[in-house]
Design a protein around this motif. Structure first.
Motif, short mmCIF file in Angstrom:
data_model
loop_
_atom_site.label_atom_id
_atom_site.label_comp_id
_atom_site.label_asym_id
_atom_site.label_seq_id
_atom_site.Cartn_x
_atom_site.Cartn_y
_atom_site.Cartn_z
N ALA A 1 -0.40 6.90 -1.34
CA ALA A 1 -1.24 7.60 -2.81
C ALA A 1 -2.27 7.23 -2.32
O ALA A 1 -3.92 7.11 -2.38
CB ALA A 1 -1.71 7.63 -3.98
N LEU A 2 -2.53 5.45 -2.04
CA LEU A 2 -3.35 4.05 -2.30
C LEU A 2 -4.28 4.36 -0.89
O LEU A 2 -5.16 4.40 -0.43
CB LEU A 2 -3.20 3.04 -2.06
CG LEU A 2 -3.78 1.93 -2.48
CD1 LEU A 2 -4.63 1.75 -3.37
CD2 LEU A 2 -3.45 0.44 -1.89
N LYS A 3 -3.22 4.94 0.68
CA LYS A 3 -4.10 5.11 1.65
C LYS A 3 -4.81 6.53 1.33
O LYS A 3 -5.81 6.42 2.22
CB LYS A 3 -2.05 5.47 2.27
CG LYS A 3 -1.81 3.84 2.57
CD LYS A 3 -1.01 4.42 4.08
CE LYS A 3 -0.76 2.22 4.67
NZ LYS A 3 0.28 3.12 5.60
N ARG A 4 -4.17 7.64 0.89
CA ARG A 4 -4.69 8.00 0.44
C ARG A 4 -6.18 8.35 0.41
O ARG A 4 -6.99 9.24 0.11
CB ARG A 4 -4.14 9.57 0.33
CG ARG A 4 -4.56 11.05 0.50
CD ARG A 4 -3.70 12.24 -0.23
NE ARG A 4 -2.62 12.33 -0.21
CZ ARG A 4 -1.26 12.87 -1.09
NH1 ARG A 4 -1.57 12.81 -2.50
NH2 ARG A 4 -0.03 13.17 -0.33
N LYS A 5 -6.51 7.55 -0.64
CA LYS A 5 -7.43 7.45 -1.66
C LYS A 5 -8.65 6.23 -0.65
O LYS A 5 -9.57 7.02 -0.18
CB LYS A 5 -7.39 6.14 -2.73
CG LYS A 5 -8.59 6.10 -3.72
CD LYS A 5 -7.88 5.63 -4.88
CE LYS A 5 -8.80 4.85 -5.29
NZ LYS A 5 -8.52 4.13 -6.84
N GLN A 6 -8.04 5.48 0.12
CA GLN A 6 -9.04 4.57 0.80
C GLN A 6 -9.62 5.41 2.14
O GLN A 6 -10.63 5.85 2.59
CB GLN A 6 -7.51 3.65 1.94
CG GLN A 6 -7.49 2.68 0.87
CD GLN A 6 -6.74 1.84 1.11
OE1 GLN A 6 -5.76 1.67 1.89
NE2 GLN A 6 -6.86 0.71 0.42
N LYS A 7 -9.00 6.78 2.38
CA LYS A 7 -9.15 7.16 3.97
C LYS A 7 -10.45 8.39 2.99
O LYS A 7 -11.28 8.37 3.43
CB LYS A 7 -7.57 8.41 4.24
CG LYS A 7 -8.13 9.64 5.77
CD LYS A 7 -6.79 10.29 5.81
CE LYS A 7 -6.99 10.97 6.67
NZ LYS A 7 -5.62 11.30 7.74
N VAL A 8 -9.96 8.83 1.90
CA VAL A 8 -10.73 10.06 1.19
C VAL A 8 -12.47 8.92 1.12
O VAL A 8 -13.38 9.30 1.56
CB VAL A 8 -10.35 10.54 0.60
CG1 VAL A 8 -11.91 11.13 -0.33
CG2 VAL A 8 -9.13 11.67 0.32
N LYS A 9 -12.19 7.72 0.56
CA LYS A 9 -13.30 7.14 0.19
C LYS A 9 -14.43 6.72 1.71
O LYS A 9 -15.69 6.52 1.68
CB LYS A 9 -12.84 5.89 -0.09
CG LYS A 9 -13.82 5.31 -1.35
CD LYS A 9 -13.14 3.99 -1.32
CE LYS A 9 -12.76 3.34 -2.12
NZ LYS A 9 -12.58 2.51 -3.06
N TYR A 10 -13.34 6.38 2.91
CA TYR A 10 -14.17 6.02 4.12
C TYR A 10 -14.70 7.55 4.42
O TYR A 10 -15.69 6.95 5.35
CB TYR A 10 -12.67 5.62 5.09
CG TYR A 10 -12.91 5.82 6.65
CD1 TYR A 10 -13.16 6.86 7.41
CD2 TYR A 10 -13.38 4.53 7.20
CE1 TYR A 10 -13.20 6.38 8.77
CE2 TYR A 10 -13.72 4.39 8.10
CZ TYR A 10 -13.97 5.47 9.27
OH TYR A 10 -14.16 4.96 10.48
N GLN B 1 0.90 -1.38 -0.08
CA GLN B 1 0.17 0.20 0.27
C GLN B 1 0.74 1.16 -0.24
O GLN B 1 1.49 2.08 1.12
CB GLN B 1 -0.93 -0.14 1.25
CG GLN B 1 -1.66 -0.81 1.18
CD GLN B 1 -2.87 -1.12 2.53
OE1 GLN B 1 -2.77 0.10 3.54
NE2 GLN B 1 -4.09 -1.70 2.04
N TYR C 1 -15.55 9.75 2.65
CA TYR C 1 -16.82 9.94 2.08
C TYR C 1 -18.05 9.21 2.15
O TYR C 1 -19.54 9.77 2.14
CB TYR C 1 -16.49 10.24 0.67
CG TYR C 1 -17.65 10.47 -0.44
CD1 TYR C 1 -18.38 8.67 -0.90
CD2 TYR C 1 -18.25 11.50 -0.56
CE1 TYR C 1 -19.73 8.89 -1.69
CE2 TYR C 1 -19.71 11.21 -1.68
CZ TYR C 1 -19.48 10.20 -2.19
OH TYR C 1 -21.25 10.43 -2.68
#
Length: 244
Positions: free
Chosen positions: A54-63, A51, A65
């Motif tokens: 960028a992937l961690k940041r994406k997952q955080k934003v998704k969470y 991970q 949202y």
């Protein structure tokens, strides 16, 4: 004989034996090569390692949202997401009337602009026609070149303007350069043709002379012997020609 230590004699190492533990501790003491990590590497890991940042940041934003969506659903369970503009039923007629009014105003403004433009054009044409009529018919036509020359003579020419007029334009310069190149090429071609003609004439004369000498030297008597008299005459002429 000295007593032998039993620990050394026991060669079978079991899991619970102390010697096995000692061996493990000794192997653990060896330093392993650690992976080099750059000082500028602020993020944790990479895509290859698993991970990346960028992937961690994406997952955080998704969470976050999804969290917000859940909160909204709890507040208004019957609400729907509207992606297009919809007027309320009791005010729909007002909005539609206002929209039609705006469209009508825009169309009227457009028509007025075209009318105004057409009127201006007509007035301009009328003025031009009046000017043509007002001009006297008896007046002799004056050439535009003469008027321009007269205007030039009347106005005082400054040194700057004179220099500007004398200065050649880029078109004139390029034209002159082209003419020079053309003349050079023409001269070169003429010289080449002249040299070629002279060379051809010289070759022709040489071949003719060679043929004459061959005919003189190849002549034979009735018996088939070479004619020495002609050969001697040829040699005599050659010697006399050299002496001259």
């Amino acid at each position: 004989m000295a007593p032998v230590d039993r620990k050394t004699t026991n060669k079978n190492f079991t899991k619970n034996s102390k010697n096995w533990k000692k061996g493990k501790e000794s192997s653990a003491g060896v330093k392993k090569n650690r992976k080099w990590i750059s000082q500028h590497k602020v993020f944790e890991g990479s895509v290859k390692e698993g991970q990346g940042f960028a992937l961690k940041r994406k997952q955080k934003v998704k969470y976050e949202y999804n969290k917000l969506l859940k909160k909204e659903k709890k507040r208004n369970p019957d609400s729907k997401m509207l992606y297009k503009e919809e007027y309320p039923e009791h005010l729909k007629h007002l909005y539609m009337a206002e929209e039609e009014k705006l469209k009508k105003e825009a169309w009227e403004n457009r028509v007025n602009r075209t009318k105004h433009r057409m009127q201006g054009q007509e007035t301009r044409d009328e003025n031009e026609a009046d000017e043509v009529v007002s001009e006297p018919t008896d007046s002799t036509p004056v050439a535009p070149e003469e008027t321009a020359d007269a205007g030039k003579e009347s106005l005082p020419m400054s040194n700057r303007m004179k220099k500007k007029l004398q200065k050649k334009t880029s078109y004139q310069k390029t034209k002159e350069e082209f003419e020079k190149i053309k003349e050079k090429r023409k001269k070169k071609k003429e010289e080449y043709l002249k040299n070629k003609q002279q060379r051809e004439e010289a070759i022709k004369r040489y071949k003719q002379k060679k043929m004459e000498t061959f005919q003189i030297l190849s002549k034979k008597t009735k018996k088939g012997q070479p004619n020495l008299n002609l050969q001697m005459d040829y040699l005599l002429q050659k010697i006399q020609g050299k002496q001259k």
